[in-house]
Scaffold this active site. Structure first.
Site: not given
Length: 271
Positions: A16, A19, A66, A164, A177, A181
């Protein structure tokens, strides 16, 4: 620089790394002396990251892959080994696929951003569940599994998972989400115990709200921005480089006695 923080001669893979958080980490690791292979699905972005890494005076590579495809992830590891002969640091920053909607339609539920989502009042589907699991858990599992044998053989390594604060603090309309996490935190804790005898450290960083493309939707107007930032005790968003600075610590010898931990970098939101 304190010698324990020096990453000169270390080889890092940043999943990842094209960005946002991943790129911020890749560049900060490079500043500390690490050679970096940045990986993401958008080739132009990882090549740009690699170019910026090289400008910092270390070796930088960019590779399109990927992170949810086991064969492509295994190829990433082979490329790293063919160039450097070792892998010292793995950063699992690939992820996303943020699904913002109720589990089932709720009468009169209408957060300010719901009007921009065509599917907000539809049931959460199996495809949405699977896409979230793939984006935020499968990719971490595949990359760590691919790198693991090499770190265990060399009896040294650092795995840094990006979680997160939502893994420890629930949010309405973000059930999927938050679940993924939280899963990343337990993946970190359990694997750390498995790999501790081989001196492979596994830790996680749990950022709060960051200035990235994923938070743009919340920053569309001034009132929303005030509410958004006002919820952060330190009164501002986190910058990707700040996550990178913490990653340098976790990637370095300075953190050799830390494993199985999730460090919250959230401006005080989980305090």
């Amino acid at each position: 620089m304190l010698k324990e923080f020096d990453l000169t001669g270390k080889a890092a893979i940043v999943m990842g790394g094209g960005r946002g958080i991943g790129k911020g980490i890749a560049l900060t690791l490079a500043e500390a002396g690490a050679d970096v292979l940045a990986v993401a699905r958008t080739e132009s972005e990882v090549l740009q990251t690699a170019e910026e890494v090289q400008r910092l005076g270390v070796k930088g590579l960019g590779l399109r892959a990927d992170a949810t495809n086991a064969e492509e992830v295994n190829q990433v590891v082979e490329v790293a080994l063919s160039h450097w002969g070792r892998i010292d640091i793995l950063v699992n920053s690939a992820g996303g696929a943020l699904v913002r909607k109720p589990l089932v339609p709720l009468p009169a539920a209408s957060p300010p951003w719901a009007k921009d989502l065509q599917d907000f009042n539809t049931i959460t589907t199996e495809d949405e569940w699977n896409s979230m699991m793939d984006a935020n858990l499968l990719c971490t599992f595949l990359a760590t599994r691919a790198v693991g044998p090499h770190m265990i053989e060399q009896r040294k390594g650092k795995v840094i998972n990006i979680s997160s604060m939502t893994g420890a603090k629930g949010y309405p309309y973000h059930v999927l989400y938050c679940v993924t996490k939280a899963g990343g935190m337990m993946f970190t804790q359990s694997l750390a115990l498995e790999w501790a005898p081989y001196h492979v450290n596994v830790n996680a960083i749990a950022p709060g709200y960051l200035a990235t493309q994923m938070t743009d939707i919340y920053m569309q107007d001034e009132p929303m921005t005030r509410r958004f930032v006002g919820a952060i005790p330190l009164g501002r968003l986190c910058e990707p480089r700040e996550v990178g600075l913490l990653a340098v610590y976790l990637a370095s010898e300075a953190s050799d006695y830390m494993t199985g931990q999730t460090i919250f970098l959230d401006g005080g939101m989980t305090a």
